[in-house]
Write a protein that holds these residues in place. Structure first.
Motif, mmCIF file in Angstrom:
data_model
loop_
_atom_site.group_PDB
_atom_site.id
_atom_site.type_symbol
_atom_site.label_atom_id
_atom_site.label_comp_id
_atom_site.label_asym_id
_atom_site.label_seq_id
_atom_site.Cartn_x
_atom_site.Cartn_y
_atom_site.Cartn_z
ATOM 1 N N THR A 86 0.911 -1.296 0.005
ATOM 2 C CA THR A 86 0.094 0.056 -0.017
ATOM 3 C C THR A 86 1.039 1.219 -0.162
ATOM 4 N N VAL A 88 0.702 3.438 2.112
ATOM 5 C CA VAL A 88 1.261 3.647 3.773
ATOM 6 C C VAL A 88 2.533 2.854 3.835
ATOM 7 N N VAL A 89 2.544 1.615 3.335
ATOM 8 C CA VAL A 89 3.687 0.691 3.725
ATOM 9 C C VAL A 89 4.829 1.199 2.860
ATOM 10 N N THR A 149 2.104 -3.885 7.614
ATOM 11 C CA THR A 149 0.865 -3.263 7.021
ATOM 12 C C THR A 149 0.591 -2.196 7.563
ATOM 13 N N ASP A 150 -0.266 -1.488 7.012
ATOM 14 C CA ASP A 150 -0.570 -0.060 7.375
ATOM 15 C C ASP A 150 -0.730 0.176 8.926
ATOM 16 N N THR A 151 -0.904 -0.935 9.708
ATOM 17 C CA THR A 151 -1.115 -0.624 11.137
ATOM 18 C C THR A 151 0.285 -1.100 12.019
#
Length: 264
Positions: A86, A88-89, A149-151
């Motif tokens: 993504t 973000v990543v 991941t994004d989180t």
């Protein structure tokens, strides 16, 4: 008087029992949790997420023949293609990878989906790994992140991304330092890595854990327990009282060493 002597004897016995108990090490189990604060609460056997390094010929070259031959030309700008993941990543990977540029005379040029790039990053399941240095195959991924991941916490991004880009610059695993002396409990190590999620046979464990690099073929500094390139070493996998927690940032030795390899 006799009562006092009895109390002294009882106190001494209890003290000896406490000392003996505190020195006892539990048998290693996959879900054992380290209790020492300095090991960090996340340093569990069941949660060890490690990378595996790769060489151009997938390990047929004798260990220790990589770092000098795989070193980039000093002052290079290295194209890095981020393929997948993504936004973000990808942004997090760029953020933490570029920390090496502060201490090494190397620049990373980040692009996306460019198969001509020397470093080609994917984000597939199946673990995190990197080829070492400039010796990479002509096609396919040369680096992978299997659990970001994004989180994901920034501390985990820092730990994994800086580590993998250390490999990309030619750095080895610190626990395989030429002068390292870790008191491994080999049966416990073999048992742990033979189980999920690694399923390593004994030869793979020997190659990834116990094999050391050669002093004659490797640029190296003093062994650094705090290096970003060091695996986490739980107390359950060693003899005596030895462990290494999660190293999540560049250590002072990492910084000075990479500056000596790629000087400004």
């Amino acid at each position: 008087m006799k009562f006092l002597k009895l109390n002294k004897a009882l106190i001494a016995a209890l003290a000896l029992t406490t000392v003996l108990y505190s020195c006892k090490k539990e048998k290693p189990t996959e879900t054992a949790d380290l209790q020492k604060p300095e090991a960090m609460s996340v340093n569990k056997l069941s949660e060890i997420k490690i990378c595996t390094e790769r060489t151009f010929d997938d390990g047929t070259t004798p260990r220790g023949a990589v770092i000098k031959s795989s070193k980039w030309t000093n002052g290079s700008t290295i194209k890095v293609s981020l393929n997948g993941g993504t936004a973000v990543v990808r942004a997090k990977v760029i953020q933490f990878a570029k920390q090496w540029e502060q201490y090494a005379n190397i620049k990373f040029n980040f692009v996306t989906n460019d198969n001509t790039a020397k470093i080609r990053v994917t984000f597939d399941s199946g673990g995190s790994w990197s080829y070492i240095g400039k010796s990479t195959p002509a096609s396919g991924a040369t680096m992978n992140y299997g659990w970001l991941t994004d989180t994901t916490d920034d501390s985990e991004y820092s730990r994994v991304v800086i580590h993998e880009f250390g490999h990309a610059l030619g750095m080895i695993h610190e626990h395989q330092h030429p002068l390292v002396s870790i008191p491994w409990d080999k049966p416990a190590v073999y048992a742990y890595y033979a189980a999920a999620p690694n399923y390593w046979d004994q030869a793979t464990t020997d190659n990834n854990i116990f094999a050391k690099y050669s002093t004659t073929q490797t640029n190296y500094s003093a062994y650094d327990k705090n290096s970003i390139m060091h695996y986490s070493v739980p107390n359950e996998l060693t003899i005596g009282d030895y462990e290494v927690g999660w190293n999540t940032v560049l250590s002072p030795t990492d910084k000075t060493f990479i500056a000596s390899v790629y000087p400004f």
